[in-house]
Every structure is written in C-alpha cells, then in structure tokens.
Design a protein around this motif. Structure first.
Motif, PDB file in Angstrom:
ATOM      1  N   GLU A 164      91.759 -45.139 -93.159  1.00 32.03           N
ATOM      2  CA  GLU A 164      92.146 -44.448 -92.055  1.00 32.03           C
ATOM      3  C   GLU A 164      91.468 -43.125 -91.650  1.00 32.03           C
ATOM      4  OE1 GLU A 164      95.534 -45.758 -90.238  1.00 32.03           O
ATOM      5  OE2 GLU A 164      93.907 -47.273 -91.559  1.00 32.03           O
ATOM      6  N   LEU A 165      90.785 -42.635 -92.573  1.00 28.27           N
ATOM      7  CA  LEU A 165      89.863 -41.434 -92.435  1.00 28.27           C
ATOM      8  C   LEU A 165      88.703 -41.627 -91.418  1.00 28.27           C
ATOM      9  CD1 LEU A 165      89.454 -38.268 -92.651  1.00 28.27           C
ATOM     10  CD2 LEU A 165      88.028 -38.913 -94.641  1.00 28.27           C
ATOM     11  N   VAL A 166      87.880 -42.775 -91.766  1.00 32.21           N
ATOM     12  CA  VAL A 166      86.936 -43.171 -91.062  1.00 32.21           C
ATOM     13  C   VAL A 166      87.239 -43.647 -89.856  1.00 32.21           C
ATOM     14  CG1 VAL A 166      86.450 -45.403 -92.087  1.00 32.21           C
ATOM     15  CG2 VAL A 166      84.501 -44.217 -90.995  1.00 32.21           C
ATOM     16  N   LEU A 167      88.621 -44.494 -89.806  1.00 35.06           N
ATOM     17  CA  LEU A 167      88.937 -45.078 -88.495  1.00 35.06           C
ATOM     18  C   LEU A 167      89.264 -44.049 -87.442  1.00 35.06           C
ATOM     19  CD1 LEU A 167      90.530 -48.297 -89.770  1.00 35.06           C
ATOM     20  CD2 LEU A 167      88.806 -48.122 -88.087  1.00 35.06           C
ATOM     21  N   GLY A 168      89.938 -42.838 -88.137  1.00 27.69           N
ATOM     22  CA  GLY A 168      90.248 -41.823 -86.988  1.00 27.69           C
ATOM     23  C   GLY A 168      89.553 -41.223 -86.713  1.00 27.69           C
ATOM     24  N   ARG A 169      88.213 -40.879 -87.515  1.00 29.03           N
ATOM     25  CA  ARG A 169      87.232 -40.208 -86.904  1.00 29.03           C
ATOM     26  C   ARG A 169      86.566 -41.148 -85.683  1.00 29.03           C
ATOM     27  NH1 ARG A 169      84.609 -38.391 -92.673  1.00 29.03           N
ATOM     28  NH2 ARG A 169      85.323 -36.084 -92.863  1.00 29.03           N
ATOM     29  N   PHE A 170      86.381 -42.388 -86.082  1.00 32.14           N
ATOM     30  CA  PHE A 170      85.723 -43.131 -84.850  1.00 32.14           C
ATOM     31  C   PHE A 170      86.711 -43.084 -83.794  1.00 32.14           C
ATOM     32  CE2 PHE A 170      86.477 -47.510 -83.125  1.00 32.14           C
ATOM     33  CZ  PHE A 170      85.197 -47.539 -82.494  1.00 32.14           C
ATOM     34  N   GLU A 171      87.779 -43.354 -83.793  1.00 33.02           N
ATOM     35  CA  GLU A 171      88.869 -43.536 -82.627  1.00 33.02           C
ATOM     36  C   GLU A 171      88.727 -42.247 -81.876  1.00 33.02           C
ATOM     37  OE1 GLU A 171      89.912 -46.026 -81.604  1.00 33.02           O
ATOM     38  OE2 GLU A 171      90.346 -47.571 -83.058  1.00 33.02           O
ATOM     39  N   ALA A 172      88.722 -41.180 -82.564  1.00 37.52           N
ATOM     40  CA  ALA A 172      88.823 -39.877 -81.731  1.00 37.52           C
ATOM     41  C   ALA A 172      87.696 -39.515 -81.025  1.00 37.52           C
ATOM     42  CB  ALA A 172      88.857 -38.585 -82.987  1.00 37.52           C
ATOM     43  N   ASP A 173      86.479 -40.057 -81.400  1.00 35.97           N
ATOM     44  CA  ASP A 173      85.366 -39.842 -80.383  1.00 35.97           C
ATOM     45  C   ASP A 173      84.724 -41.241 -79.764  1.00 35.97           C
ATOM     46  OD1 ASP A 173      84.648 -37.106 -81.104  1.00 35.97           O
ATOM     47  OD2 ASP A 173      83.695 -37.556 -83.006  1.00 35.97           O
ATOM     48  N   HIS A 174      85.233 -42.238 -80.006  1.00 33.80           N
ATOM     49  CA  HIS A 174      84.853 -43.267 -79.211  1.00 33.80           C
ATOM     50  C   HIS A 174      85.740 -44.425 -78.818  1.00 33.80           C
ATOM     51  CE1 HIS A 174      81.169 -41.633 -80.787  1.00 33.80           C
ATOM     52  NE2 HIS A 174      81.302 -41.733 -82.139  1.00 33.80           N
ATOM     53  N   GLY A 175      86.960 -44.399 -79.199  1.00 33.83           N
ATOM     54  CA  GLY A 175      88.087 -45.277 -79.114  1.00 33.83           C
ATOM     55  C   GLY A 175      89.232 -44.727 -78.504  1.00 33.83           C
ATOM     56  N   ASP A 176      90.322 -44.950 -79.083  1.00 33.29           N
ATOM     57  CA  ASP A 176      91.676 -44.605 -78.810  1.00 33.29           C
ATOM     58  C   ASP A 176      92.045 -43.493 -79.367  1.00 33.29           C
ATOM     59  OD1 ASP A 176      94.587 -44.499 -78.416  1.00 33.29           O
ATOM     60  OD2 ASP A 176      94.932 -46.675 -78.578  1.00 33.29           O
ATOM     61  N   VAL A 177      92.256 -42.225 -78.645  1.00 34.28           N
ATOM     62  CA  VAL A 177      92.569 -40.959 -79.169  1.00 34.28           C
ATOM     63  C   VAL A 177      94.005 -40.656 -79.779  1.00 34.28           C
ATOM     64  CG1 VAL A 177      92.740 -38.479 -78.640  1.00 34.28           C
ATOM     65  CG2 VAL A 177      90.872 -39.896 -77.776  1.00 34.28           C
ATOM     66  N   ASP A 178      94.828 -41.585 -79.014  1.00 41.59           N
ATOM     67  CA  ASP A 178      96.081 -41.636 -79.710  1.00 41.59           C
ATOM     68  C   ASP A 178      96.573 -42.247 -80.616  1.00 41.59           C
ATOM     69  OD1 ASP A 178      97.213 -39.828 -77.422  1.00 41.59           O
ATOM     70  OD2 ASP A 178      97.551 -41.811 -76.270  1.00 41.59           O
ATOM     71  N   SER A 179      95.640 -43.193 -81.006  1.00 43.00           N
ATOM     72  CA  SER A 179      95.597 -44.163 -82.337  1.00 43.00           C
ATOM     73  C   SER A 179      94.833 -43.301 -83.218  1.00 43.00           C
ATOM     74  CB  SER A 179      94.844 -45.419 -82.317  1.00 43.00           C
ATOM     75  OG  SER A 179      94.513 -45.958 -83.414  1.00 43.00           O
ATOM     76  N   ALA A 180      93.951 -42.504 -83.187  1.00 38.24           N
ATOM     77  CA  ALA A 180      93.290 -41.654 -84.017  1.00 38.24           C
ATOM     78  C   ALA A 180      94.280 -40.469 -84.545  1.00 38.24           C
ATOM     79  CB  ALA A 180      92.100 -40.832 -83.509  1.00 38.24           C
ATOM     80  N   VAL A 181      95.231 -40.011 -83.664  1.00 37.48           N
ATOM     81  CA  VAL A 181      96.010 -38.863 -84.024  1.00 37.48           C
ATOM     82  C   VAL A 181      97.109 -39.629 -84.744  1.00 37.48           C
ATOM     83  CG1 VAL A 181      97.927 -37.314 -83.243  1.00 37.48           C
ATOM     84  CG2 VAL A 181      95.691 -37.490 -82.021  1.00 37.48           C
ATOM     85  N   ARG A 182      97.431 -40.691 -84.424  1.00 37.53           N
ATOM     86  CA  ARG A 182      98.709 -41.424 -85.441  1.00 37.53           C
ATOM     87  C   ARG A 182      98.318 -41.613 -86.917  1.00 37.53           C
ATOM     88  NH1 ARG A 182      99.605 -44.224 -80.605  1.00 37.53           N
ATOM     89  NH2 ARG A 182      98.367 -46.160 -81.428  1.00 37.53           N
ATOM     90  N   ARG A 183      97.049 -42.334 -86.769  1.00 33.52           N
ATOM     91  CA  ARG A 183      96.587 -42.447 -88.179  1.00 33.52           C
ATOM     92  C   ARG A 183      96.240 -41.198 -88.944  1.00 33.52           C
ATOM     93  NH1 ARG A 183      93.605 -47.640 -88.295  1.00 33.52           N
ATOM     94  NH2 ARG A 183      93.466 -48.895 -86.286  1.00 33.52           N
ATOM     95  N   LEU A 184      95.686 -40.323 -88.247  1.00 38.72           N
ATOM     96  CA  LEU A 184      95.477 -39.093 -89.180  1.00 38.72           C
ATOM     97  C   LEU A 184      96.582 -38.134 -89.674  1.00 38.72           C
ATOM     98  CD1 LEU A 184      92.105 -38.510 -87.284  1.00 38.72           C
ATOM     99  CD2 LEU A 184      92.227 -39.065 -89.782  1.00 38.72           C
ATOM    100  N   ARG A 185      97.746 -38.306 -88.694  1.00 33.70           N
ATOM    101  CA  ARG A 185      98.874 -37.683 -89.332  1.00 33.70           C
ATOM    102  C   ARG A 185      99.425 -38.355 -90.169  1.00 33.70           C
ATOM    103  NH1 ARG A 185     100.754 -33.862 -85.741  1.00 33.70           N
ATOM    104  NH2 ARG A 185     100.638 -34.166 -83.388  1.00 33.70           N
ATOM    105  N   ASP A 186      99.618 -39.736 -90.390  1.00 32.51           N
ATOM    106  CA  ASP A 186      99.873 -40.313 -91.514  1.00 32.51           C
ATOM    107  C   ASP A 186      99.101 -39.973 -92.693  1.00 32.51           C
ATOM    108  OD1 ASP A 186     101.915 -41.397 -90.029  1.00 32.51           O
ATOM    109  OD2 ASP A 186     101.129 -43.434 -89.422  1.00 32.51           O
ATOM    110  N   GLU A 187      97.708 -40.007 -92.593  1.00 30.84           N
ATOM    111  CA  GLU A 187      96.753 -39.696 -93.413  1.00 30.84           C
ATOM    112  C   GLU A 187      97.371 -38.149 -94.221  1.00 30.84           C
ATOM    113  OE1 GLU A 187      93.441 -41.091 -96.018  1.00 30.84           O
ATOM    114  OE2 GLU A 187      95.179 -42.061 -95.047  1.00 30.84           O
TER     115      GLU A 187
END
Length: 467
Positions: free
Chosen positions: A340-363
């Motif tokens: 989830e950490l690497v996916l959150g980093r990826f989504e924040a800069d290159h994908g779905d920002v809202d998905s990044a926030v959800r993933r990283l809040r859970d993490e």
C-alpha cells in the motif's frame, strides 16, 4: 552539530571511521582511496560448502547468496522427506524461503515459508527459531504489527534469542515506536556483537538522523563480514546512506563494489541506477534499472524507472513502467505483502489522488511510521487538503516524534506544502534545506524545488521573521 545527540556521545561501542572505509580491502595512497581485490596479500580459510554457508546466513539473519540458498533449500527438503518430524529443519527451510523471497522479490516464496514455519511450530510449539522466522516473514511482508507479536513470542520462549531482536527493532520502526526500537537495540547490543548487529544498529541510527554513527557502524559491519553476499549487503546500505547525503561518487563506488562481490545484489544495481541518474548519466542509469527490475521485480524500482523516463520526456515508456508496478504490486499482495505504501506514493503523483489518500490513511492506522506519514502528507497535499497534509509532513520531519531521518524528499514535501499554504518563509527554508541535504535527490522533483524557490524569491527581512 548534526550528531551531537547521537549514540557516539553515550557509548564508545563503535569506533569512528570514514564511511568509505566500509569497502574493506582498500588502500589509501596520497589521500586517494584505491579498491583492491579481497583476499590479496594473505591466505584465507577455505570457504564452507554452499549449503553450510547459506545455513549460517539464514540462522543469523544476514544476507545469503542466491545459489547457496537454492542448495540449502534442496538439502533441507530432501532431509525433511526422510525426517518430517525435524522441527529445526522446518525452521531453517522457512527462513531460507523468506530470504529467497526478499532477495528476488518473488512473493511465491512467502506462502512456502509460512507453511514450513507453521509445520515447525506444530512439531515443537515452544520453538524460538520458528517464531523468529515468522517475525522475519512478517517484516518481509511489511506486516509490522504481526512481526512485533512474533518477535515477542520468540523472546518469551528464550530471552536470549538474539536473532529475534533485529526483527523486533524493524517492527517497532515500522510502527513508529522509535523509543521501543532503541530499547530493543540496547538489549541486542548487550547480548551480541558482530557485523549483523552493527548493521542493525546503523539502520536505527540512520532513522534517528545520526548519520556519522550509521556510517561508522556500516563501516565496521562491512569490514567484519565473512561471506561476500553479506559484505555486499552492508556496502549496498552504505551506498544508500552516501546517496541520501548527496555524496554521489562514494555511493556509486559502494554500489559497484557490492555488485562485484555479489552479482545477484539487485538492490545495489538499482542504487547504481538512482545514482547514475543523479549524475546525469541517464543511459547507464536506464540500463541499471532495467536489469535490476528484470532480476528483482520490486514495484519501487518500476516507480523510480518510470519517473526517470518522465524526466526525459518519455511518457509512453513511463506508463509501461507504471503498468508493471501495478502488476507486480498485485502479485506481491497475493503473496501476503503489503504494497500500500508504494501504491499510495504512485497514485499520489501519477494516478488517482483520492485512492492514494484512502490507501495511506488505512496504512497509517495499521502502522504509523515516518515513511507512511510523509507519503500520507503528500497525498493529502495533492488532494487539496493542505492543513491536514502539514500535520503529517511535520511528523515525518520532526525528530522529537521519531522523524529524525535526514531525507531530502521528506523536507521537499514539507516545503512544497508550506508554499501552497502561503507560508513563504518556512517554505523557502525547507526547500533550501532539501537541496542542501542532497542537491540531486530526484530527477523530477529537484527542478520543481528550484522553480518554487525562484518564485518565492529573496526573503523580505521586514515582513518575515524566523518561526
């Protein structure tokens, strides 16, 4: 001074040396470091058989060569076909699978490791070796809460089971409990000395911002390591430390020597790619990253390679890497690895920002370490939640909360968040600090930091007072 709070002023366990001396077998002539081959000028003891060498490595928690690991696994599987009630052999087999999975980024090894370690515990319930193996497996999967519980269970069986302490330290660090990590390290230092312990200490010192202490510990670990694969692992960590402080020539020498000693040291090859990119040697950097990812398909390498392609204006090549990142992360997740950490980093800069926030809040709820704090803060910033982002960015960079690591990326994130919140003085200071820590910490972010500083301009001495 940077190190005045470090352990060097509390104890004299680790002699002070320059980090580059970690490349043991070197000579200094006229102030110039010269690397020479290992073993010249003397007679070394014969090397143990491959299986025996890997056995020593996996039972003491150090890196083992991949060919030796394969021999050990074959030997233990053959032994267990004849003696299925051998709890010790099951524990060794499980530990070997963990190491093989870690070295290859092949998550298929982790379910095999789990089955072997559970079998060991079925044969003998109070089994510190198998419990420590379960802790190592949990750390490899980035499940730090489980790793802490397994480590503590091993220590209940045997308080002197020293191999459980490195796993416990890593688990506490992943959970953001740096005081507990320090207590576990102190206990480990009471029980054991040697390269593996020095390297574990170096990791904690680095996380606390005590870079000279980390450098000295890694120097001693590399000098004292017996097997080439173990020595290469310590050199790779020394290369990371040198890269983080912007000492790129030293970092490159460490990574190159690590790969020379152990051609399967793909983490060092990725380190070469990172360093060569920082030096502007992009063709060599791309080749190093490609080989590293082919042999050890770690999603983090795909992210770094994709961002390097982006910095070169090669958007299509970058998207290919990002697709590979998603694919590898999905495979890792199927093997029980928390990506989830690497996916959150990826989504924040290159994908779905809202998905990044959800993933990283859970993490963050699961394991609130400083890596997660930094990534969550940045994702919140990218999602337009600047005030909340600032809270997490400060956690990641506040040494009183455990975030003492000297990371140019973390400080850059803090500065950019402050700039967005119209805090020009703080933003300017932190962006300048990021570039001081490592002037070439990222091919994509350094230009953005320089552009932001140019826009901020010089401070208005009448309007801006220090915080």
């Amino acid at each position: 001074m940077e190190n005045e709070q470090g352990p060097g002023n509390r104890r004299s366990r680790i002699p002070w040396r320059v980090l580059i001396s970690a490349v043991a077998g070197c000579a200094v002539l006229g102030g110039v470091l010269v690397l020479v081959p290992w073993g010249t000028g003397g007679t070394r003891a014969p090397q143990p058989a491959p299986g025996a060498q890997a056995l020593t490595a996996v039972t003491t928690g150090v890196s083992a060569a991949l060919p030796d690991l394969a021999v050990l696994i074959d030997e233990r599987e053959a032994r267990l076909r004849k003696r299925p009630g051998d709890a010790g052999a099951w524990a060794v087999l499980g530990a070997a699978y963990v190491e093989q999975g870690r070295r290859t980024s092949d998550p298929a090894n982790y379910p095999k490791a789990e089955r072997a370690l559970h079998r060991s515990l079925e044969v003998r319930e109070k089994n510190a070796d198998a419990l420590s193996g379960m802790a190592a497996l949990a750390n490899a999967r980035r499940d730090y809460r489980a790793a802490r519980n397994w480590s503590e269970a091993a220590l209940k069986v045997d308080r002197k089971e020293w191999t459980a302490y490195p796993q416990l330290i890593e688990a506490h660090t992943g959970l953001g409990d740096y005081k507990a990590a320090k207590r576990a390290l102190d206990r480990l230092l009471e029980l054991r000395s040697g390269p593996a312990v020095q390297a574990r200490a170096a990791a904690l010192y680095r996380d606390r911002g005590w870079r000279e202490d980390a450098a000295a510990a890694l120097s001693d670990a590399a000098a004292g390591a017996e097997a080439p694969a173990e020595r290469a692992a310590y050199l790779e960590r020394g290369g990371q430390l040198a890269w983080e402080r912007g000492d790129l020539d030293v970092a490159l020498r460490h990574f190159q020597e690590a790969v020379r000693l152990d051609p399967d040291q793909r983490t060092a090859l990725a380190g070469q790619g990172r360093t060569l990119a920082s030096l502007g040697r992009t063709t060599e950097a791309l080749n190093a990253y490609r080989v590293a990812f082919t042999k050890q398909p770690n999603p983090a390498y795909a992210l770094e390679l994709g961002e390097l392609y982006e910095s070169l204006g090669l958007g299509q090549a970058a998207r290919v890497q990002y697709d590979l990142l998603r694919e590898r992360a999905a495979r890792s997740s199927a093997g029980g690895v928390d990506e989830e950490l690497v996916l959150g980093r990826f989504e924040a800069d290159h994908g779905d920002v809202d998905s990044a926030v959800r993933r990283l809040r859970d993490e963050w709820r699961r394991q609130p370490g400083i890596e997660v704090a930094d990534a969550l803060g940045w994702a919140l910033h990218r999602a337009g939640k600047g005030k909340e982002a600032l809270k997490y960015a400060r956690v990641a960079t506040d040494r009183h909360k455990g975030g003492g690591v000297r990371s140019a990326l973390y400080v850059y994130h803090l500065g950019m968040i402050e700039r967005e919140l119209d805090m020009p003085g703080a933003a300017r200071r932190h962006l300048q600090e990021a570039l001081r820590i490592n002037p070439r910490f990222s091919p994509t972010r350094v230009p953005l930091a320089e552009e932001a500083l140019a826009e901020l301009g010089e401070p208005d001495m009448d309007a801006e007072l220090p915080e």
